[in-house]
Design a protein around this motif. Structure first.
Motif, mmCIF file in Angstrom:
data_model
loop_
_atom_site.group_PDB
_atom_site.id
_atom_site.type_symbol
_atom_site.label_atom_id
_atom_site.label_comp_id
_atom_site.label_asym_id
_atom_site.label_seq_id
_atom_site.Cartn_x
_atom_site.Cartn_y
_atom_site.Cartn_z
ATOM 1 N N GLY A 4 -1.541 5.130 -8.809
ATOM 2 C CA GLY A 4 -1.737 4.644 -7.452
ATOM 3 C C GLY A 4 -0.587 5.032 -6.537
ATOM 4 N N ILE A 5 0.641 4.964 -7.056
ATOM 5 C CA ILE A 5 1.796 5.371 -6.245
ATOM 6 C C ILE A 5 1.736 6.869 -5.952
ATOM 7 C CG2 ILE A 5 4.310 5.616 -6.277
ATOM 8 C CD1 ILE A 5 4.473 2.966 -7.718
ATOM 9 N N LEU A 6 1.330 7.671 -6.942
ATOM 10 C CA LEU A 6 1.203 9.107 -6.709
ATOM 11 C C LEU A 6 0.181 9.399 -5.612
ATOM 12 C CD1 LEU A 6 1.648 12.091 -7.422
ATOM 13 C CD2 LEU A 6 -0.110 11.837 -9.187
ATOM 14 N N PHE A 7 -0.970 8.758 -5.679
ATOM 15 C CA PHE A 7 -1.988 9.010 -4.660
ATOM 16 C C PHE A 7 -1.579 8.429 -3.310
ATOM 17 C CE2 PHE A 7 -5.976 10.826 -6.392
ATOM 18 C CZ PHE A 7 -5.490 11.144 -7.631
ATOM 19 N N GLY A 8 -0.828 7.325 -3.337
ATOM 20 C CA GLY A 8 -0.283 6.819 -2.082
ATOM 21 C C GLY A 8 0.695 7.797 -1.459
ATOM 22 N N ALA A 9 1.495 8.459 -2.303
ATOM 23 C CA ALA A 9 2.431 9.465 -1.799
ATOM 24 C C ALA A 9 1.686 10.667 -1.215
ATOM 25 C CB ALA A 9 3.363 9.908 -2.918
ATOM 26 N N LEU A 10 0.623 11.092 -1.885
ATOM 27 C CA LEU A 10 -0.155 12.212 -1.353
ATOM 28 C C LEU A 10 -0.781 11.861 -0.004
ATOM 29 C CD1 LEU A 10 -1.948 13.461 -4.602
ATOM 30 C CD2 LEU A 10 -0.042 14.542 -3.409
#
Length: 463
Positions: free
Chosen positions: A394-400
């Motif tokens: 979720g953090i990775l997709f939030g960063a993207l």
């Protein structure tokens, strides 16, 4: 002539000639069928390898086995899947860049210009992604420099909550793609029950949160009950209930007296009362990061404990592994299905509350889910349906998502490129053999066994 020399051939001065068989030295080699280690016993000067029997090949060093297990692990495959997706994303950036296309027209005359343009395009795109998602060194002060990471966490909060719901259902063998409908009903229930109340914040905020979670749990529980009682497939149920929820909420926000904003004809709800909104976690300088993120962390810990440590979680996992064996062991499979969908719907409701109590407080309509309900499936797949894996995904997709706006604003790269990268991550995650083939990783035992079975079947057909 000496008697000993009689009958000998020239050049045949073998000192072992004439000895009885038991006194002859052992003979070994590939033509004798006797291993060298078995035929030649170890002498005191050359002791046998410790831990190995005579004639056995010594085991490989421990570090070799460790490296092989490491390269076969799921997290290495996940990291390399992200790397592969980033590489393909960089290629797309270069192909769609105008400077690269212009320089490629005279590539054979001055190839360096094309290579420099490709580097500037790819580096500039991912540097802009980093500035918009993690840290912005160009900002004038430190608080502004770290604002991107807070935006990332704010975008990640609803993705994590909804992804936890999808992942929990996955662990029970259910494919929950109804996150969108569960989020919509959660927002509608919270708006109907609490938006018109005049309460202090310490009552209004948790009451709104509880109403939303309960609304999502009820909508998910409907799927669980129908699955348990009728055997209907959860994919069909969740798809249909997504449509039902969307048109139901769309009708509510257009109907006076229900969710439509008072004294207006716009199809939108009333704004979230200030006493029902999540306070900012670090003040107004970071508006996207609020107390909802802390609640999502607590939800992650709860899901981890529920699935991995509780007796209910053991029964849920048993049903997910083999419902027939679980039923034979005395576990009520139908009840586990209902529990799983109740929890999944409640977590999707938490994602909706992060929307209407956090980032979208000016009112909502039938598009309040903002695609989070479907992105949650991607997050759950990337996180391998594990609580902390979903948290990291979720953090990775939030960063993207946070970085895509900076990429578009500063480099002119379309946001669609980021969506392509997300899709490629899922593609590579869903095909571990493809990732291992790209990066030349060792195959797993299961893949070797499958290849051996395929070869045996081919030989049987040929015979």
């Amino acid at each position: 002539m000496n008697d000993d020399a009689k009958g000998t051939t020239p050049g045949a001065s073998d000192p072992t000639s004439g000895l009885p068989p038991e006194q002859l030295p052992p003979v070994s080699g590939p033509l004798t069928g006797t291993p060298v280690a078995a035929a030649t016993p170890a002498t005191p000067a050359e002791p046998a390898t410790p831990g190995t029997a005579d004639g056995e090949i010594p085991p490989p060093p421990r570090q070799n086995a460790f490296i092989k297990d490491l390269l076969r692990s799921n997290w290495v495959t996940t990291v390399l899947a992200i790397v592969a997706a980033m590489i393909v994303g960089g290629i797309l950036m270069a192909v769609t860049d105008e400077d690269v296309r212009a320089a490629s027209a005279y590539f054979f005359a001055r190839p360096g210009d094309t290579l420099i343009a490709i580097w500037n395009s790819v580096y500039g795109g991912y540097e802009a992604l980093f500035r918009g998602a993690v840290f912005n060194p160009r900002a004038p002060d430190f608080l502004t420099q770290i604002r991107p990471i807070t935006n990332t966490l704010g975008f990640a909060a609803p993705l994590i909550a909804a992804g936890l719901g999808v992942a929990l259902a996955f662990r029970v063998g259910l494919f929950n793609i109804g996150g969108r409908g569960q989020m919509l009903i959660a927002a509608a229930v919270a708006g109907l029950v609490t938006f018109n109340l005049d309460l202090p914040m310490f009552l209004h905020l948790p009451l709104t949160l509880a109403a939303g979670i309960a609304g999502g749990a009820i909508w998910g529980g409907i799927v669980g009950v129908l699955k348990a009682r009728t055997g209907a497939h959860e994919v069909i149920l969740t798809i249909m209930l997504n449509y039902v929820a969307f048109y139901l909420v769309t009708w509510m926000v257009r109907t006076p007296g229900l969710l439509q904003r008072a004294a207006e004809d716009q199809p939108i709800s009333d704004p979230t009362p200030p006493t029902a909104q999540f306070p900012d976690l670090f003040g107004p300088r970071f508006p996207l990061l609020d107390w909802g993120f802390l609640i999502v962390i607590a939800a992650t810990v709860f899901v981890w404990w529920l699935v991995e440590r509780s007796s209910l979680g053991f029964r849920l996992r048993a049903v997910g592994e083999n419902p027939h064996a679980a039923r034979a062991a005395g576990i009520s499979v139908q009840r586990m299905y209902i529990y799983a969908m109740l929890f999944a719907g409640g977590l999707a409701g938490l994602a909706a509350m992060n929307q209407i109590q956090g980032s979208v407080v000016s009112g909502f309509d039938g598009f309040i889910d903002a695609g989070i309900g479907f992105d949650a499936i991607t997050v759950a797949l990337l996180g391998r349906s594990r609580a902390w894996g979903v948290f990291a995904a979720g953090i990775l997709f939030g960063a993207l998502k946070a970085g895509s706006f900076t990429m578009q604003a500063s480099q002119g790269i379309p946001v669609d490129i980021v969506l392509v990268v997300q899709s490629l991550i899922v593609l590579f995650i869903a095909a571990p053999p493809l990732v291992r083939a790209i990066f030349f990783l060792p195959k797993t035992d299961a893949e070797k066994a499958a290849k051996a079975r395929a070869k045996a079947a081919k030989k049987a057909v040929a015979a």
